[in-house]
Design a protein around this motif. Structure first.
Motif, PDB file in Angstrom:
ATOM      1  N   PRO B  36      31.230  13.412   1.979  1.00 48.46           N
ATOM      2  CA  PRO B  36      29.934  13.912   1.484  1.00 48.46           C
ATOM      3  C   PRO B  36      29.969  15.426   1.286  1.00 48.46           C
ATOM      4  O   PRO B  36      30.574  16.151   2.077  1.00 48.46           O
ATOM      5  N   VAL B  37      29.333  15.893   0.213  1.00 48.79           N
ATOM      6  CA  VAL B  37      29.334  17.328  -0.095  1.00 48.79           C
ATOM      7  C   VAL B  37      27.924  17.893   0.092  1.00 48.79           C
ATOM      8  O   VAL B  37      26.927  17.209  -0.122  1.00 48.79           O
ATOM      9  N   SER B  38      27.883  19.160   0.506  1.00 46.60           N
ATOM     10  CA  SER B  38      26.603  19.848   0.691  1.00 46.60           C
ATOM     11  C   SER B  38      25.892  20.008  -0.640  1.00 46.60           C
ATOM     12  O   SER B  38      26.532  20.277  -1.657  1.00 46.60           O
ATOM     13  N   PRO B  39      24.561  19.851  -0.636  1.00 45.62           N
ATOM     14  CA  PRO B  39      23.811  20.068  -1.868  1.00 45.62           C
ATOM     15  C   PRO B  39      23.231  21.481  -1.962  1.00 45.62           C
ATOM     16  O   PRO B  39      22.821  22.057  -0.970  1.00 45.62           O
ATOM     17  N   ILE B  40      23.215  21.985  -3.177  1.00 42.87           N
ATOM     18  CA  ILE B  40      22.501  23.230  -3.478  1.00 42.87           C
ATOM     19  C   ILE B  40      21.355  22.867  -4.420  1.00 42.87           C
ATOM     20  O   ILE B  40      21.579  22.274  -5.474  1.00 42.87           O
ATOM     21  N   LEU B  41      20.130  23.187  -3.999  1.00 43.22           N
ATOM     22  CA  LEU B  41      18.965  22.947  -4.849  1.00 43.22           C
ATOM     23  C   LEU B  41      18.872  24.093  -5.858  1.00 43.22           C
ATOM     24  O   LEU B  41      18.748  25.256  -5.469  1.00 43.22           O
ATOM     25  N   LEU B  42      18.956  23.757  -7.140  1.00 46.69           N
ATOM     26  CA  LEU B  42      18.895  24.783  -8.192  1.00 46.69           C
ATOM     27  C   LEU B  42      17.471  24.868  -8.733  1.00 46.69           C
ATOM     28  O   LEU B  42      17.074  24.091  -9.607  1.00 46.69           O
ATOM     29  N   GLY B  43      16.704  25.804  -8.218  1.00 46.10           N
ATOM     30  CA  GLY B  43      15.348  26.007  -8.728  1.00 46.10           C
ATOM     31  C   GLY B  43      15.431  26.601 -10.127  1.00 46.10           C
ATOM     32  O   GLY B  43      16.013  27.661 -10.312  1.00 46.10           O
ATOM     33  N   PRO B  44      14.846  25.917 -11.121  1.00 45.38           N
ATOM     34  CA  PRO B  44      14.966  26.434 -12.485  1.00 45.38           C
ATOM     35  C   PRO B  44      13.984  27.579 -12.735  1.00 45.38           C
ATOM     36  O   PRO B  44      12.985  27.695 -12.033  1.00 45.38           O
ATOM     37  N   PRO B  45      14.259  28.418 -13.745  1.00 42.30           N
ATOM     38  CA  PRO B  45      13.228  29.350 -14.189  1.00 42.30           C
ATOM     39  C   PRO B  45      12.107  28.541 -14.850  1.00 42.30           C
ATOM     40  O   PRO B  45      12.339  27.409 -15.286  1.00 42.30           O
ATOM     41  N   PRO B  46      10.894  29.097 -14.935  1.00 44.84           N
ATOM     42  CA  PRO B  46       9.750  28.305 -15.423  1.00 44.84           C
ATOM     43  C   PRO B  46       9.709  28.239 -16.950  1.00 44.84           C
ATOM     44  O   PRO B  46       8.737  28.650 -17.570  1.00 44.84           O
ATOM     45  N   VAL B  47      10.766  27.705 -17.527  1.00 41.61           N
ATOM     46  CA  VAL B  47      10.846  27.603 -18.993  1.00 41.61           C
ATOM     47  C   VAL B  47      11.112  26.168 -19.430  1.00 41.61           C
ATOM     48  O   VAL B  47      11.294  25.900 -20.624  1.00 41.61           O
ATOM     49  N   GLY B  48      11.137  25.230 -18.479  1.00 42.74           N
ATOM     50  CA  GLY B  48      11.477  23.845 -18.797  1.00 42.74           C
ATOM     51  C   GLY B  48      12.975  23.618 -18.647  1.00 42.74           C
ATOM     52  O   GLY B  48      13.790  24.476 -18.971  1.00 42.74           O
ATOM     53  N   LEU B  49      13.323  22.431 -18.144  1.00 47.46           N
ATOM     54  CA  LEU B  49      14.746  22.139 -17.872  1.00 47.46           C
ATOM     55  C   LEU B  49      15.584  22.150 -19.145  1.00 47.46           C
ATOM     56  O   LEU B  49      16.754  22.520 -19.120  1.00 47.46           O
ATOM     57  N   ARG B  50      14.979  21.693 -20.265  1.00 49.59           N
ATOM     58  CA  ARG B  50      15.770  21.614 -21.495  1.00 49.59           C
ATOM     59  C   ARG B  50      16.276  22.997 -21.899  1.00 49.59           C
ATOM     60  O   ARG B  50      17.433  23.196 -22.201  1.00 49.59           O
ATOM     61  N   LYS B  51      15.362  23.973 -21.841  1.00 46.61           N
ATOM     62  CA  LYS B  51      15.731  25.344 -22.231  1.00 46.61           C
ATOM     63  C   LYS B  51      16.651  25.983 -21.185  1.00 46.61           C
ATOM     64  O   LYS B  51      17.537  26.781 -21.513  1.00 46.61           O
ATOM     65  N   ALA B  52      16.433  25.654 -19.934  1.00 50.09           N
ATOM     66  CA  ALA B  52      17.225  26.268 -18.859  1.00 50.09           C
ATOM     67  C   ALA B  52      18.589  25.600 -18.693  1.00 50.09           C
ATOM     68  O   ALA B  52      19.454  26.135 -17.992  1.00 50.09           O
ATOM     69  N   TYR B  53      18.784  24.441 -19.347  1.00 44.67           N
ATOM     70  CA  TYR B  53      19.982  23.631 -19.093  1.00 44.67           C
ATOM     71  C   TYR B  53      21.304  24.410 -19.183  1.00 44.67           C
ATOM     72  O   TYR B  53      22.143  24.285 -18.278  1.00 44.67           O
ATOM     73  N   PRO B  54      21.543  25.192 -20.244  1.00 43.43           N
ATOM     74  CA  PRO B  54      22.846  25.868 -20.326  1.00 43.43           C
ATOM     75  C   PRO B  54      23.148  26.736 -19.103  1.00 43.43           C
ATOM     76  O   PRO B  54      24.260  26.722 -18.580  1.00 43.43           O
ATOM     77  N   ARG B  55      22.141  27.480 -18.632  1.00 41.07           N
ATOM     78  CA  ARG B  55      22.365  28.317 -17.446  1.00 41.07           C
ATOM     79  C   ARG B  55      22.559  27.453 -16.197  1.00 41.07           C
ATOM     80  O   ARG B  55      23.411  27.736 -15.355  1.00 41.07           O
ATOM     81  N   LEU B  56      21.768  26.378 -16.087  1.00 42.24           N
ATOM     82  CA  LEU B  56      21.856  25.529 -14.884  1.00 42.24           C
ATOM     83  C   LEU B  56      23.194  24.815 -14.806  1.00 42.24           C
ATOM     84  O   LEU B  56      23.823  24.754 -13.749  1.00 42.24           O
ATOM     85  N   VAL B  57      23.648  24.271 -15.930  1.00 40.20           N
ATOM     86  CA  VAL B  57      24.904  23.517 -15.880  1.00 40.20           C
ATOM     87  C   VAL B  57      26.073  24.460 -15.606  1.00 40.20           C
ATOM     88  O   VAL B  57      27.053  24.073 -14.953  1.00 40.20           O
ATOM     89  N   GLY B  58      25.969  25.695 -16.061  1.00 35.45           N
ATOM     90  CA  GLY B  58      27.012  26.680 -15.740  1.00 35.45           C
ATOM     91  C   GLY B  58      27.107  26.905 -14.245  1.00 35.45           C
ATOM     92  O   GLY B  58      28.204  26.906 -13.662  1.00 35.45           O
ATOM     93  N   ARG B  59      25.928  27.047 -13.612  1.00 36.42           N
ATOM     94  CA  ARG B  59      25.932  27.246 -12.158  1.00 36.42           C
ATOM     95  C   ARG B  59      26.390  25.970 -11.451  1.00 36.42           C
ATOM     96  O   ARG B  59      27.092  26.030 -10.424  1.00 36.42           O
ATOM     97  N   ALA B  60      26.024  24.797 -12.001  1.00 33.53           N
ATOM     98  CA  ALA B  60      26.436  23.528 -11.398  1.00 33.53           C
ATOM     99  C   ALA B  60      27.957  23.365 -11.433  1.00 33.53           C
ATOM    100  O   ALA B  60      28.571  22.895 -10.465  1.00 33.53           O
ATOM    101  N   ARG B  61      28.566  23.743 -12.551  1.00 36.64           N
ATOM    102  CA  ARG B  61      30.032  23.638 -12.665  1.00 36.64           C
ATOM    103  C   ARG B  61      30.736  24.533 -11.646  1.00 36.64           C
ATOM    104  O   ARG B  61      31.713  24.130 -11.008  1.00 36.64           O
ATOM    105  N   HIS B  62      30.237  25.775 -11.503  1.00 38.29           N
ATOM    106  CA  HIS B  62      30.848  26.670 -10.514  1.00 38.29           C
ATOM    107  C   HIS B  62      30.684  26.120  -9.102  1.00 38.29           C
ATOM    108  O   HIS B  62      31.612  26.176  -8.296  1.00 38.29           O
TER     109      HIS B  62
END
Lengths: 244, 244
Positions: B36-62
């Protein structure tokens, strides 16, 4: 540059003491290097090299592991070097003001810091000349130092410096805020948020004043000498990124 | 937690969209993990997940490369979720004040931010319950998020969070400054120094207010979305240090 002693530290670092005219100093180089290595000038805190040695050699070992040479020289008026004219009066004025709970005036700060900056900066440039004449040293130059006014002026007047780590936490003369606007090299500024002897707002104002397009401020909890290990490592990564 | 889609990203990251009641979200997990791996909760900026997706997935990959799962959920009133009552009026008041060059009042900030915080924080706690019920997820929990008031309250009320990365740069209600004093987990605060929409002094005041014994502020040049790569990497190292 006249070497006066030499010893091998246990992690493959060669430590050599030297004198440069009347100025004593220490040079650390990674023994395993096969090509010239970039130097990092380690500006000491104004407590004398002997007292600062444990902290300095720690930074030198980390820098050597990253493939860099490091060098430090005794500040004017510090260690066994003659006191600077006027600074003993300034120190007495400073102590009186602080004991009375008064704000430290710009006149006291100027008298305390500017003679040190005026004399130290040319000495660092002479030391850099000598370091770069050694066959084992060459490449982009970094500065990482303890008296932020010295680092600021050196970053303005010495074009061979490519990147600088600066430690907030000493009194800053007004003229240094003006000079800060002329700094253009990448900067990494460390601020100890709870540093008792430090004017936090002055440090933030100086950070704001720096003209560098790339500048980063890392503020951490704790007092003057309590820089956390991860903050030291981050400063090392900053230099490695800019000197490689 | 109901998974609605699944895709494998090219670097061994499994991306799954889910819904949790009415709240959509995304979960990223490293496929190679055997425990099992530790989770990091990624709080998005208040612009909607669709718009924030590129930044979020970048952080998720790292984060996945560091051996962590990440998850995000749509904020109340964002994306396709229904608007929050009263916030449209607050947004109109905010725009009018800013267009008139007036300071944004505490009343506007409270009306704009507090309904979001009040609704989002329990949703994050429910999401954390669901995440920790998955067999592939377990261990210390991190938070890394875009609305600093949400992260602040979550760090106070959710004892499973072990460390938090917070991004300065949104309006901060007065009550959040009070709550900040109750935060005790290690914090890593990112501040974009030149962020046009950001009150720098408020961000510094909030940093000062946090009760955490270990807190670090990384300020960098550039606007709201211009966080330099090295600053993102430093935030990742902070989480790795505290979640491993």
């Amino acid at each position: 540059m006249h070497f006066t002693s030499e010893q091998r530290l246990d992690d493959g670092v060669l430590e050599r003491e030297f004198t440069l005219g009347e100025v004593p100093g220490i040079l650390w180089t990674p023994e395993a290097a096969s090509a010239p290595v970039s130097p990092i000038l380690l500006g000491p805190p104004p407590v004398g090299l002997r007292k600062a040695y444990p902290r300095l050699v720690g930074r030198a070992r980390h820098a050597a592991a990253d493939g860099f040479a490091t060098a430090t020289i005794e500040l004017p008026g510090n260690g066994d070097r003659p006191r600077l004219p006027g600074t003993e009066q300034a120190v007495a004025d400073l102590r009186r003001a602080m004991a009375a709970g008064e704000p430290v005036s710009d006149e006291i700060i100027d008298a305390l810091v500017l003679p040190l900056v005026d004399k130290a900066v040319p000495e660092w440039r002479t030391a850099l000349d000598a370091l770069l004449s050694l066959p084992e040293i060459g490449g982009p130059v970094g500065y990482s130092g303890g008296v932020i006014s010295i680092g600021t002026r050196l970053a303005v007047v010495e074009p061979r410096i490519s990147a600088a780590v600066l430690f907030a936490g000493s009194f800053i003369p007004r003229v240094i805020f003006e000079e800060a606007r002329q700094v253009t090299v990448p900067l990494h500024v460390l601020l100890q948020w709870d540093d008792e002897g430090n004017d936090r707002q002055a440090a933030l104002d100086l950070f704001h004043a720096f003209g560098s397009r790339e500048k980063t401020l890392h503020a951490n909890m704790g007092g003057h000498t309590g820089v956390p290990q991860h903050a030291g490592e981050a400063a090392g990564r900053f230099l490695a990124r800019h000197l490689r």
